[in-house]
Design a protein around this motif. Sequence first.
Motif, PDB file in Angstrom:
ATOM      1  N   LEU A   1     -99.834  48.305 -79.688  1.00 15.08           N
ATOM      2  CA  LEU A   1     -99.937  49.172 -78.516  1.00 15.08           C
ATOM      3  C   LEU A   1    -101.174  50.043 -78.623  1.00 15.08           C
ATOM      4  O   LEU A   1    -101.170  51.092 -79.278  1.00 15.08           O
ATOM      5  CB  LEU A   1     -98.686  50.044 -78.381  1.00 15.08           C
ATOM      6  N   ALA A   2    -102.237  49.606 -77.982  1.00 13.99           N
ATOM      7  CA  ALA A   2    -103.476  50.394 -77.962  1.00 13.99           C
ATOM      8  C   ALA A   2    -103.304  51.581 -77.023  1.00 13.99           C
ATOM      9  O   ALA A   2    -102.506  51.526 -76.073  1.00 13.99           O
ATOM     10  CB  ALA A   2    -104.628  49.519 -77.485  1.00 13.99           C
ATOM     11  N   GLU A   3    -104.030  52.641 -77.277  1.00 10.63           N
ATOM     12  CA  GLU A   3    -103.979  53.812 -76.407  1.00 10.63           C
ATOM     13  C   GLU A   3    -104.281  53.414 -74.954  1.00 10.63           C
ATOM     14  O   GLU A   3    -105.315  52.781 -74.681  1.00 10.63           O
ATOM     15  CB  GLU A   3    -104.980  54.867 -76.894  1.00 10.63           C
ATOM     16  N   SER A   4    -103.360  53.758 -74.050  1.00  8.10           N
ATOM     17  CA  SER A   4    -103.488  53.448 -72.613  1.00  8.10           C
ATOM     18  C   SER A   4    -103.805  51.973 -72.381  1.00  8.10           C
ATOM     19  O   SER A   4    -104.564  51.619 -71.464  1.00  8.10           O
ATOM     20  CB  SER A   4    -104.564  54.325 -71.967  1.00  8.10           C
ATOM     21  N   GLY A   5    -103.227  51.149 -73.201  1.00 10.46           N
ATOM     22  CA  GLY A   5    -103.509  49.716 -73.124  1.00 10.46           C
ATOM     23  C   GLY A   5    -102.359  48.930 -72.526  1.00 10.46           C
ATOM     24  O   GLY A   5    -101.492  49.475 -71.833  1.00 10.46           O
ATOM     25  N   LYS A   6    -102.373  47.661 -72.842  1.00  8.06           N
ATOM     26  CA  LYS A   6    -101.345  46.761 -72.349  1.00  8.06           C
ATOM     27  C   LYS A   6     -99.994  47.124 -72.979  1.00  8.06           C
ATOM     28  O   LYS A   6     -99.941  47.536 -74.145  1.00  8.06           O
ATOM     29  CB  LYS A   6    -101.758  45.339 -72.736  1.00  8.06           C
ATOM     30  N   ALA A   7     -98.935  46.946 -72.207  1.00  5.86           N
ATOM     31  CA  ALA A   7     -97.592  47.258 -72.695  1.00  5.86           C
ATOM     32  C   ALA A   7     -96.973  46.046 -73.383  1.00  5.86           C
ATOM     33  O   ALA A   7     -97.361  44.903 -73.138  1.00  5.86           O
ATOM     34  CB  ALA A   7     -96.710  47.681 -71.523  1.00  5.86           C
ATOM     35  N   HIS A   8     -95.979  46.323 -74.204  1.00  8.19           N
ATOM     36  CA  HIS A   8     -95.123  45.266 -74.751  1.00  8.19           C
ATOM     37  C   HIS A   8     -93.908  45.194 -73.836  1.00  8.19           C
ATOM     38  O   HIS A   8     -93.208  46.189 -73.626  1.00  8.19           O
ATOM     39  CB  HIS A   8     -94.714  45.625 -76.185  1.00  8.19           C
ATOM     40  N   VAL A   9     -93.669  44.025 -73.262  1.00  6.06           N
ATOM     41  CA  VAL A   9     -92.561  43.824 -72.323  1.00  6.06           C
ATOM     42  C   VAL A   9     -91.470  43.019 -73.032  1.00  6.06           C
ATOM     43  O   VAL A   9     -91.782  42.075 -73.771  1.00  6.06           O
ATOM     44  CB  VAL A   9     -93.061  43.077 -71.064  1.00  6.06           C
TER      45      VAL A   9
ATOM     46  N   TRP B   1     -98.596  44.086 -62.446  1.00  5.92           N
ATOM     47  CA  TRP B   1     -99.308  43.082 -61.641  1.00  5.92           C
ATOM     48  C   TRP B   1     -99.574  41.831 -62.464  1.00  5.92           C
ATOM     49  O   TRP B   1     -99.733  40.749 -61.930  1.00  5.92           O
ATOM     50  CB  TRP B   1    -100.598  43.664 -61.053  1.00  5.92           C
ATOM     51  N   LYS B   2     -99.603  41.991 -63.761  1.00 10.44           N
ATOM     52  CA  LYS B   2     -99.750  40.883 -64.693  1.00 10.44           C
ATOM     53  C   LYS B   2     -98.938  41.333 -65.893  1.00 10.44           C
ATOM     54  O   LYS B   2     -98.897  42.533 -66.165  1.00 10.44           O
ATOM     55  CB  LYS B   2    -101.235  40.771 -65.037  1.00 10.44           C
ATOM     56  N   GLU B   3     -98.292  40.431 -66.612  1.00 10.97           N
ATOM     57  CA  GLU B   3     -97.372  40.889 -67.647  1.00 10.97           C
ATOM     58  C   GLU B   3     -98.031  41.902 -68.577  1.00 10.97           C
ATOM     59  O   GLU B   3     -99.085  41.631 -69.158  1.00 10.97           O
ATOM     60  CB  GLU B   3     -96.820  39.723 -68.457  1.00 10.97           C
ATOM     61  N   GLY B   4     -97.405  43.071 -68.680  1.00  8.95           N
ATOM     62  CA  GLY B   4     -97.881  44.105 -69.590  1.00  8.95           C
ATOM     63  C   GLY B   4     -98.933  45.025 -69.009  1.00  8.95           C
ATOM     64  O   GLY B   4     -99.315  45.996 -69.646  1.00  8.95           O
ATOM     65  N   GLU B   5     -99.379  44.743 -67.773  1.00 11.07           N
ATOM     66  CA  GLU B   5    -100.418  45.593 -67.157  1.00 11.07           C
ATOM     67  C   GLU B   5     -99.756  46.524 -66.141  1.00 11.07           C
ATOM     68  O   GLU B   5     -99.445  46.127 -65.023  1.00 11.07           O
ATOM     69  CB  GLU B   5    -101.495  44.730 -66.489  1.00 11.07           C
ATOM     70  N   PHE B   6     -99.569  47.764 -66.572  1.00  8.89           N
ATOM     71  CA  PHE B   6     -98.868  48.747 -65.751  1.00  8.89           C
ATOM     72  C   PHE B   6     -99.772  49.878 -65.264  1.00  8.89           C
ATOM     73  O   PHE B   6     -99.439  50.558 -64.302  1.00  8.89           O
ATOM     74  CB  PHE B   6     -97.717  49.391 -66.558  1.00  8.89           C
ATOM     75  N   LEU B   7    -100.858  50.105 -65.972  1.00  7.51           N
ATOM     76  CA  LEU B   7    -101.677  51.289 -65.663  1.00  7.51           C
ATOM     77  C   LEU B   7    -102.753  50.983 -64.624  1.00  7.51           C
ATOM     78  O   LEU B   7    -103.204  49.834 -64.488  1.00  7.51           O
ATOM     79  CB  LEU B   7    -102.311  51.831 -66.943  1.00  7.51           C
ATOM     80  N   ASP B   8    -103.163  52.025 -63.928  1.00  8.43           N
ATOM     81  CA  ASP B   8    -104.208  51.888 -62.917  1.00  8.43           C
ATOM     82  C   ASP B   8    -105.582  51.740 -63.587  1.00  8.43           C
ATOM     83  O   ASP B   8    -105.682  51.773 -64.821  1.00  8.43           O
ATOM     84  CB  ASP B   8    -104.178  53.103 -61.971  1.00  8.43           C
ATOM     85  N   GLY B   9    -106.618  51.600 -62.780  1.00  8.94           N
ATOM     86  CA  GLY B   9    -107.971  51.386 -63.305  1.00  8.94           C
ATOM     87  C   GLY B   9    -108.411  52.438 -64.309  1.00  8.94           C
ATOM     88  O   GLY B   9    -108.854  52.098 -65.418  1.00  8.94           O
ATOM     89  N   PRO B  10    -108.300  53.734 -63.975  1.00 10.61           N
ATOM     90  CA  PRO B  10    -108.703  54.788 -64.936  1.00 10.61           C
ATOM     91  C   PRO B  10    -107.703  54.990 -66.083  1.00 10.61           C
ATOM     92  O   PRO B  10    -107.893  55.863 -66.922  1.00 10.61           O
ATOM     93  CB  PRO B  10    -108.786  56.055 -64.070  1.00 10.61           C
ATOM     94  N   ARG B  11    -106.626  54.202 -66.091  1.00 10.49           N
ATOM     95  CA  ARG B  11    -105.597  54.270 -67.149  1.00 10.49           C
ATOM     96  C   ARG B  11    -104.917  55.636 -67.197  1.00 10.49           C
ATOM     97  O   ARG B  11    -104.650  56.193 -68.257  1.00 10.49           O
ATOM     98  CB  ARG B  11    -106.179  53.942 -68.538  1.00 10.49           C
ATOM     99  N   GLU B  12    -104.619  56.175 -66.011  1.00 16.72           N
ATOM    100  CA  GLU B  12    -103.984  57.496 -65.934  1.00 16.72           C
ATOM    101  C   GLU B  12    -102.538  57.448 -65.435  1.00 16.72           C
ATOM    102  O   GLU B  12    -101.761  58.350 -65.726  1.00 16.72           O
ATOM    103  CB  GLU B  12    -104.784  58.397 -64.983  1.00 16.72           C
TER     104      GLU B  12
END
Length: 126
Positions: A16-24, A61-72
């Motif tokens: 789990l990288a900071e503000s990165g992809k999630a583990h689902v 929108w894609k598995e594990g991608e939950f954050l917006d562009g600025p990762r906020e």
Amino acid sequence: MSPVPPAQDLCPSDALAESGKAHVFDLLEYGKPVRGFVLRFEGRVVGYLNRCAHVPTELDWKEGEFLDGPREWIICSIHGATYDPRTGYCVAGPCAGRSLKPLQVQERDGRVYWYPREDLAPAFCD
Ligand code: FES
């Protein structure tokens, strides 16, 4: 009533990288299959059910991608509900004022664990 299962080892901390992809991962809510996710935000691991508070559908929108562009913010890919990653609270969008269902998670000894409870059980038991 069956006992609550022990903590479930989800993944290594460095997955789990900071503000990165999630583990689902898969789990059961009252016996029905659902998905959950954990991600790292501001150094802390947070976890929620992967289910929008607007319409009960998955957010990413894609598995594990939950954050917006600025990762906020956690953004729902369907109608754009915007959730605070720290709390799961929806700050904008069609379900503003509601929240994601939180999961109890803990990071220790280089691993990330999820704690089942009476309503949320592991999908697979060892
Ligand atoms: S389903 Fe998530 S905002 Fe509508």
